[in-house]
Design a protein around this motif. Sequence first.
Motif, PDB file in Angstrom:
ATOM      1  N   HIS A 139      52.925  61.150  20.952  1.00  0.00           N
ATOM      2  CA  HIS A 139      53.575  60.441  19.691  1.00  0.00           C
ATOM      3  C   HIS A 139      52.603  60.913  18.686  1.00  0.00           C
ATOM      4  O   HIS A 139      53.324  60.920  17.322  1.00  0.00           O
ATOM      5  N   ARG A 140      51.105  60.909  18.452  1.00  0.00           N
ATOM      6  CA  ARG A 140      50.435  61.097  17.634  1.00  0.00           C
ATOM      7  C   ARG A 140      50.710  62.458  17.127  1.00  0.00           C
ATOM      8  O   ARG A 140      50.591  62.813  15.737  1.00  0.00           O
ATOM      9  N   MET A 141      50.933  63.299  17.982  1.00  0.00           N
ATOM     10  CA  MET A 141      51.304  64.898  17.554  1.00  0.00           C
ATOM     11  C   MET A 141      52.590  64.915  16.735  1.00  0.00           C
ATOM     12  O   MET A 141      52.553  65.656  15.797  1.00  0.00           O
ATOM     13  N   VAL A 142      53.404  64.231  17.148  1.00  0.00           N
ATOM     14  CA  VAL A 142      54.855  64.374  16.486  1.00  0.00           C
ATOM     15  C   VAL A 142      54.579  63.795  14.724  1.00  0.00           C
ATOM     16  O   VAL A 142      54.875  64.280  14.062  1.00  0.00           O
ATOM     17  N   GLN A 143      53.704  62.578  14.965  1.00  0.00           N
ATOM     18  CA  GLN A 143      53.371  62.017  13.631  1.00  0.00           C
ATOM     19  C   GLN A 143      52.922  63.065  12.532  1.00  0.00           C
ATOM     20  O   GLN A 143      52.908  62.840  11.509  1.00  0.00           O
ATOM     21  N   GLU A 144      51.728  63.841  13.294  1.00  0.00           N
ATOM     22  CA  GLU A 144      51.228  64.795  12.539  1.00  0.00           C
ATOM     23  C   GLU A 144      51.846  66.021  12.198  1.00  0.00           C
ATOM     24  O   GLU A 144      51.437  67.079  11.628  1.00  0.00           O
ATOM     25  N   GLY A 145      53.160  66.124  12.625  1.00  0.00           N
ATOM     26  CA  GLY A 145      54.103  67.172  12.468  1.00  0.00           C
ATOM     27  C   GLY A 145      53.987  68.332  13.643  1.00  0.00           C
ATOM     28  O   GLY A 145      54.575  69.624  13.196  1.00  0.00           O
ATOM     29  N   ARG A 146      53.320  68.021  14.441  1.00  0.00           N
ATOM     30  CA  ARG A 146      53.339  69.064  15.843  1.00  0.00           C
ATOM     31  C   ARG A 146      54.559  69.185  16.641  1.00  0.00           C
ATOM     32  O   ARG A 146      55.250  68.195  16.393  1.00  0.00           O
ATOM     33  N   ILE A 147      54.926  70.338  17.092  1.00  0.00           N
ATOM     34  CA  ILE A 147      56.122  70.474  17.663  1.00  0.00           C
ATOM     35  C   ILE A 147      55.968  70.382  19.270  1.00  0.00           C
ATOM     36  O   ILE A 147      54.944  71.096  19.772  1.00  0.00           O
ATOM     37  N   LEU A 148      56.402  69.490  19.958  1.00  0.00           N
ATOM     38  CA  LEU A 148      56.405  69.307  21.518  1.00  0.00           C
ATOM     39  C   LEU A 148      57.117  70.326  22.330  1.00  0.00           C
ATOM     40  O   LEU A 148      58.344  70.054  22.767  1.00  0.00           O
ATOM     41  N   THR A 149      56.365  71.313  22.590  1.00  0.00           N
ATOM     42  CA  THR A 149      57.063  72.200  23.488  1.00  0.00           C
ATOM     43  C   THR A 149      56.845  71.868  25.011  1.00  0.00           C
ATOM     44  O   THR A 149      56.046  71.252  25.126  1.00  0.00           O
ATOM     45  N   SER A 150      57.659  72.661  25.816  1.00  0.00           N
ATOM     46  CA  SER A 150      57.504  72.462  27.257  1.00  0.00           C
ATOM     47  C   SER A 150      55.877  72.824  27.639  1.00  0.00           C
ATOM     48  O   SER A 150      55.091  72.254  28.392  1.00  0.00           O
ATOM     49  N   GLU A 151      55.391  73.813  27.113  1.00  0.00           N
ATOM     50  CA  GLU A 151      54.038  74.467  27.487  1.00  0.00           C
ATOM     51  C   GLU A 151      53.111  73.651  26.947  1.00  0.00           C
ATOM     52  O   GLU A 151      51.992  73.238  27.783  1.00  0.00           O
ATOM     53  N   LEU A 152      53.281  73.174  25.677  1.00  0.00           N
ATOM     54  CA  LEU A 152      51.914  72.065  25.193  1.00  0.00           C
ATOM     55  C   LEU A 152      52.000  70.854  25.991  1.00  0.00           C
ATOM     56  O   LEU A 152      50.941  70.280  26.227  1.00  0.00           O
ATOM     57  N   LEU A 153      53.273  70.333  26.318  1.00  0.00           N
ATOM     58  CA  LEU A 153      53.394  68.862  27.177  1.00  0.00           C
ATOM     59  C   LEU A 153      52.808  69.192  28.545  1.00  0.00           C
ATOM     60  O   LEU A 153      51.963  68.277  28.986  1.00  0.00           O
ATOM     61  N   CYS A 154      52.841  70.375  29.099  1.00  0.00           N
ATOM     62  CA  CYS A 154      52.237  70.704  30.353  1.00  0.00           C
ATOM     63  C   CYS A 154      50.700  70.781  30.051  1.00  0.00           C
ATOM     64  O   CYS A 154      49.908  70.339  31.082  1.00  0.00           O
ATOM     65  N   GLN A 155      50.286  71.336  29.292  1.00  0.00           N
ATOM     66  CA  GLN A 155      48.849  71.514  28.842  1.00  0.00           C
ATOM     67  C   GLN A 155      48.329  70.255  28.720  1.00  0.00           C
ATOM     68  O   GLN A 155      47.164  69.865  29.277  1.00  0.00           O
ATOM     69  N   ILE A 156      48.688  69.402  27.972  1.00  0.00           N
ATOM     70  CA  ILE A 156      48.417  67.856  27.727  1.00  0.00           C
ATOM     71  C   ILE A 156      48.264  67.136  29.139  1.00  0.00           C
ATOM     72  O   ILE A 156      47.119  66.621  29.371  1.00  0.00           O
ATOM     73  N   TYR A 157      49.377  67.148  29.961  1.00  0.00           N
ATOM     74  CA  TYR A 157      49.448  66.733  31.202  1.00  0.00           C
ATOM     75  C   TYR A 157      48.565  67.273  32.172  1.00  0.00           C
ATOM     76  O   TYR A 157      47.920  66.192  33.022  1.00  0.00           O
ATOM     77  N   HIS A 158      48.401  68.438  32.223  1.00  0.00           N
ATOM     78  CA  HIS A 158      47.384  68.951  33.291  1.00  0.00           C
ATOM     79  C   HIS A 158      45.850  68.548  32.848  1.00  0.00           C
ATOM     80  O   HIS A 158      45.087  68.034  33.760  1.00  0.00           O
ATOM     81  N   ARG A 159      45.436  68.512  31.528  1.00  0.00           N
ATOM     82  CA  ARG A 159      44.090  68.089  31.235  1.00  0.00           C
ATOM     83  C   ARG A 159      43.857  66.591  31.566  1.00  0.00           C
ATOM     84  O   ARG A 159      42.960  66.134  31.989  1.00  0.00           O
ATOM     85  N   LEU A 160      44.943  65.823  31.335  1.00  0.00           N
ATOM     86  CA  LEU A 160      44.560  64.572  31.723  1.00  0.00           C
ATOM     87  C   LEU A 160      44.524  64.226  33.219  1.00  0.00           C
ATOM     88  O   LEU A 160      43.661  63.449  33.724  1.00  0.00           O
ATOM     89  N   ASN A 161      45.256  64.853  34.167  1.00  0.00           N
ATOM     90  CA  ASN A 161      45.010  64.994  35.480  1.00  0.00           C
ATOM     91  C   ASN A 161      43.870  65.386  35.959  1.00  0.00           C
ATOM     92  O   ASN A 161      43.208  64.648  36.800  1.00  0.00           O
ATOM     93  N   GLU A 162      43.402  66.158  35.405  1.00  0.00           N
ATOM     94  CA  GLU A 162      41.834  66.953  35.461  1.00  0.00           C
ATOM     95  C   GLU A 162      40.908  65.780  35.317  1.00  0.00           C
ATOM     96  O   GLU A 162      39.888  65.498  36.064  1.00  0.00           O
ATOM     97  N   PHE A 163      41.082  65.228  34.169  1.00  0.00           N
ATOM     98  CA  PHE A 163      40.015  63.925  33.825  1.00  0.00           C
ATOM     99  C   PHE A 163      40.213  62.735  34.572  1.00  0.00           C
ATOM    100  O   PHE A 163      39.436  62.176  35.233  1.00  0.00           O
ATOM    101  N   TYR A 164      41.273  62.478  35.007  1.00  0.00           N
ATOM    102  CA  TYR A 164      41.591  61.193  35.836  1.00  0.00           C
ATOM    103  C   TYR A 164      41.057  61.442  37.341  1.00  0.00           C
ATOM    104  O   TYR A 164      40.486  60.577  37.975  1.00  0.00           O
ATOM    105  N   PHE A 165      41.596  62.737  37.945  1.00  0.00           N
ATOM    106  CA  PHE A 165      41.393  62.854  39.360  1.00  0.00           C
ATOM    107  C   PHE A 165      39.956  63.381  39.583  1.00  0.00           C
ATOM    108  O   PHE A 165      39.542  63.344  40.655  1.00  0.00           O
ATOM    109  N   GLY A 166      39.312  64.114  38.623  1.00  0.00           N
ATOM    110  CA  GLY A 166      37.966  64.428  38.975  1.00  0.00           C
ATOM    111  C   GLY A 166      37.755  65.803  39.788  1.00  0.00           C
ATOM    112  O   GLY A 166      38.812  66.578  39.897  1.00  0.00           O
ATOM    113  N   PRO A 167      36.649  66.302  40.068  1.00  0.00           N
ATOM    114  CA  PRO A 167      36.389  67.463  40.565  1.00  0.00           C
ATOM    115  C   PRO A 167      36.718  67.837  41.959  1.00  0.00           C
ATOM    116  O   PRO A 167      36.816  69.000  42.668  1.00  0.00           O
ATOM    117  N   ASP A 168      37.105  66.708  42.864  1.00  0.00           N
ATOM    118  CA  ASP A 168      37.630  66.949  44.046  1.00  0.00           C
ATOM    119  C   ASP A 168      39.101  67.064  44.315  1.00  0.00           C
ATOM    120  O   ASP A 168      39.344  67.228  45.717  1.00  0.00           O
TER     121      ASP A 168
END
Length: 594
Positions: free
Chosen positions: A467-496
């Motif tokens: 939502h912040r990205m859209v407010q800043e004028g960014r375009i939410l593509t499938s690729e971008l959404l997947c990147q964001i989601y992947h990064r969050l999963n890495e942070f939450y679930f950790g190295p194992d």
Amino acid sequence: MKKRDEIPVCDTWNLADILPSDAAWEELFHETEQELSGYKKFEGHLADSAEMLFSCLKFDEEVSLKIETLFVYGKQKSDEDTGNAKYQEFSAKARTLSYRAAGLSSFLIPEIIGLPEETLAEFRKKEPGLARYERTFEIILKKKAHTLSASMEALLAKSMEATSGSSDIFNMFNNADVKFPEIPDENGQPVRITHGNYIALMEKQNREVRKSAFEALYGVYKQFGNTLAATFASNVKKAAFYAAARNYPSARAHSLAENEIPEEVYDHLIEAVHEGISYLHEYVSIRKEALGVEELHMYDLYVPMVSAKEKKISFEEAKAMVLEGLKPLGEEYLSLLREGFENRWIDVYENEGKRSGAYSWGVYGVHPYVLLNYNGTLDSVFTLAHEMGHALHSWYSDRNQSYVDAGYKIFVAEVASTCNEALLIRHLLNTTEDKKERAYLVNHFMDSFRGTLYRQAMFAEFEAETHRMVQEGRILTSELLCQIYHRLNEFYFGPDMVIDPEIDYEWSRIPHFYTPFYVYQYATGFSAAVAISSKILAGDQEAIKGYFEFLSGGNSRTPIDLLKLCGVDMSTAEPVKEALLVFAGLLKEMRGLI
């Protein structure tokens, strides 16, 4: 998969308690449609007299209840079989009628806000009937800075129908159109994946079944990634538009203000979860060790860490388990549960075309309803306890509050439901003497923390960022959404944890994202429920008394003040931190059990 007419009547809800027939729906629709013209006589005249103001509010209340009746009946009939065109039309017509009513009544709030304070005070004193709307006035006046002129409010109200397309499209795609492939089950027999059986497949001990189900389901969403990204982005833009139109700094600020929730509550949740992220990493480590795998994958998250005899729990057994687990809430609560079980409040089993998931809903003045897709797993038992928690929260609020004050805010909606789950799991833990069964139940409780507190907090981060990205004028593509989601999963679930590429598309299948800034309330509600259930089980009579006052409170106070009745202050991070300490204790116990 059975067709709707193959389901025994006793296992379906009885919507005749709302309206006796489709013909009655048609009659009420035409009656309400004609009544909408009645708004005209009030427009521009609320300042004329106290009687005029009271008459208008009373008329608006009566119209609202009729439209609610039409919409709930039509939508619930549609949810029985989402492919049924007749009830799709009922639901759509009721929604359109609600938009028309919103447009015609849009003068109401601006005119009330436009009344001089002394005039409104004089009206309240002169007309006793206005006492019914004290809380309504309080809420309206809070929104003074965000209320537009009557003509602009009318325009915004009319725009709602035109901007609802993203949610409607996703709902039809996800429930009526999308078809998942067949995979071989543990016996090599073909089984078609559905929304209803997906989690059951992910709980299978056979890892190949889990992997196949995971890859097959997300493979379908990936095929439609660009379409679903456009649909998601459109809904985010819609939220941004209405926030800007109402002079809020962001969609998040707008959404939280609607529930009278300070934005700090959202931030406290994320901060507390980040502070306790090491517990989730420890959970992943324990799960990896318990399953004995070299790599832990996303499709390994739902299978019990402790192998247990896979048994089907009949619906009769599930009801008995829930009644036993909720005994600490007292006989009145249990008698209401029995009433719901015995009088067709519940639509129990999955059928072809039925809406996925589970919910509780209803019409003021009629008992609540529960939609399930019961499949005989322990998760399904907890879903029954959860949804009946919603249902009885509504029952108590409806019986103790007027129509205008009965509808509790979303922020507190998940507390009663999750409190039921917490009471049930603790009952099961306290009554088992079998070490293996105890480990299985501890695993289940841990998974509740992982799935409700951590996962929903991760969803909340995803929403805030997109939502912040859209407010800043960014375009939410499938690729971008997947990147964001992947990064969050890495942070939450950790190295194992191996973050499989398929999970990158999970954002595309979450219905609650189409109600912006909803999901964080699962995490806050869970935290509050853990605290409240602990007090109830400790026999804290003051907390139990406060809990039933909370259940009966509806929207008579702010959500934060309602929870304070139970001794829980969600304006601080403490309830979340306390819940995470309970999770830490479960992790320690699990280490000793495996």
